[in-house]
Design a protein around this motif. Structure first.
Motif, short mmCIF file in Angstrom:
data_model
loop_
_atom_site.label_atom_id
_atom_site.label_comp_id
_atom_site.label_asym_id
_atom_site.label_seq_id
_atom_site.Cartn_x
_atom_site.Cartn_y
_atom_site.Cartn_z
N UNK A 31 0.84 -1.19 0.00
CA UNK A 31 0.00 0.00 0.00
C UNK A 31 0.88 1.25 0.00
N UNK A 32 0.77 2.06 -1.05
CA UNK A 32 1.63 3.23 -1.20
C UNK A 32 1.39 4.28 -0.12
N UNK A 33 0.16 4.43 0.31
CA UNK A 33 -0.13 5.40 1.38
C UNK A 33 0.54 4.96 2.69
N UNK A 34 0.50 3.67 2.96
CA UNK A 34 1.14 3.15 4.17
C UNK A 34 2.66 3.34 4.08
N UNK A 35 3.23 3.07 2.92
CA UNK A 35 4.67 3.27 2.73
C UNK A 35 5.02 4.73 3.00
N UNK A 36 4.24 5.64 2.43
CA UNK A 36 4.47 7.07 2.61
C UNK A 36 4.45 7.43 4.10
N UNK A 37 3.44 6.93 4.81
CA UNK A 37 3.30 7.22 6.24
C UNK A 37 4.48 6.67 7.05
N UNK A 38 4.96 5.50 6.71
CA UNK A 38 6.11 4.92 7.42
C UNK A 38 7.38 5.73 7.13
N UNK A 39 7.54 6.16 5.88
CA UNK A 39 8.69 6.98 5.54
C UNK A 39 8.66 8.33 6.25
N UNK A 40 7.45 8.87 6.47
CA UNK A 40 7.32 10.15 7.17
C UNK A 40 7.80 10.05 8.62
N UNK A 41 7.73 8.84 9.21
CA UNK A 41 8.30 8.66 10.55
C UNK A 41 9.82 8.71 10.41
N UNK A 42 10.36 7.85 9.58
CA UNK A 42 11.78 7.87 9.21
C UNK A 42 12.04 6.74 8.23
N UNK A 43 13.10 6.89 7.49
CA UNK A 43 13.49 5.85 6.53
C UNK A 43 13.78 4.54 7.26
N UNK A 44 14.52 4.62 8.36
CA UNK A 44 14.85 3.41 9.11
C UNK A 44 13.60 2.76 9.70
N UNK A 45 12.61 3.56 10.07
CA UNK A 45 11.34 3.02 10.57
C UNK A 45 10.66 2.20 9.47
N UNK A 46 10.63 2.72 8.25
CA UNK A 46 10.02 2.01 7.13
C UNK A 46 10.77 0.72 6.82
N UNK A 47 12.08 0.78 6.84
CA UNK A 47 12.90 -0.40 6.56
C UNK A 47 12.62 -1.49 7.60
N UNK A 48 12.54 -1.11 8.85
CA UNK A 48 12.23 -2.06 9.91
C UNK A 48 10.81 -2.60 9.79
N UNK A 49 9.86 -1.71 9.54
CA UNK A 49 8.45 -2.11 9.46
C UNK A 49 8.24 -3.16 8.36
N UNK A 50 8.88 -2.95 7.22
CA UNK A 50 8.71 -3.87 6.09
C UNK A 50 9.74 -5.01 6.09
N UNK A 51 10.55 -5.05 7.13
CA UNK A 51 11.54 -6.13 7.27
C UNK A 51 12.35 -6.30 5.98
N UNK A 52 12.91 -5.20 5.52
CA UNK A 52 13.66 -5.17 4.26
C UNK A 52 14.94 -6.01 4.40
N UNK A 53 15.13 -6.90 3.46
CA UNK A 53 16.32 -7.76 3.46
C UNK A 53 17.53 -6.99 2.93
#
Length: 182
Positions: A31-53
């Motif tokens: 979901x692009x809106x969810x991605x946007x919202x996670x990035x607005x917290x911080x890039x590292x927050x989004x990376x952690x939230x999505x468990x980026x490999x």
């Protein structure tokens, strides 16, 4: 008035580009809106939230290298504030080259007397060290950012704060659009 600016999401509308990149890496079901919202917290927050490999992180880095200054649009009305200020400085987690390239592309490098980037060795926000360094040199009167972590260091130093396109309880001022400034 001497203003300390955050870069991403404050001077330039960079989140749509980063959202597109993360969406591409995560796949169309993200979901692009969810991605946007996670990035607005911080890039590292989004990376952690999505468990980026680590493989996905490498892909993100590759895609980020393809971003051009033209992809990073300035917010409407921000240039008028830059002109109004006595001195403008930037604190960002971006590289100096990335910031300078974008500022030069838009002819905005003339508005900034100094900046602290990830290349300068200061701890990341919300650590106040970079803000303190610039405040001691330029007597900053206002810090503008789009996230709470952009304002926390300023508050710690007694600098007035303005949140842009967001709402946080510690902001002295809130702006949804820079044209409201005047």
């Amino acid at each position: 008035m001497n203003i300390l600016w955050d870069f991403d999401g404050t001077l330039f509308d960079t989140y749509p580009v980063y959202t597109r990149i993360l969406s591409q890496v995560l796949g169309e079901t993200a979901d692009k809106q969810e991605i946007y919202e996670k990035l607005k917290v911080s890039y590292s927050h989004a990376i952690q939230f999505y468990n980026i490999s680590s493989e996905q992180e490498d892909w993100i880095k590759k895609l980020k290298k393809e971003i051009t200054p033209e992809d990073m649009k300035p917010f409407n009305g921000v240039e008028e504030i830059l002109k109004f200020a006595n001195k403008n400085v930037i604190v960002t987690h971006k590289s100096r080259k990335g910031v300078v390239d974008i500022l030069k592309y838009y002819g905005w490098n003339k508005y900034f007397v100094d900046m602290v980037t990830k290349d300068d060795g200061f701890p990341r926000k919300p650590n106040p060290s970079a803000y303190k360094h610039l405040h001691e040199k330029y007597k900053i009167t206002l810090a503008i950012g789009d996230r709470k972590l952009d304002l926390l260091p300023a508050k710690e130093l007694g600098i007035s704060t303005c949140i842009f396109q967001n709402q946080v309880d510690i902001a002295d001022y809130q702006l949804q659009d820079y044209t409201e400034f005047f």
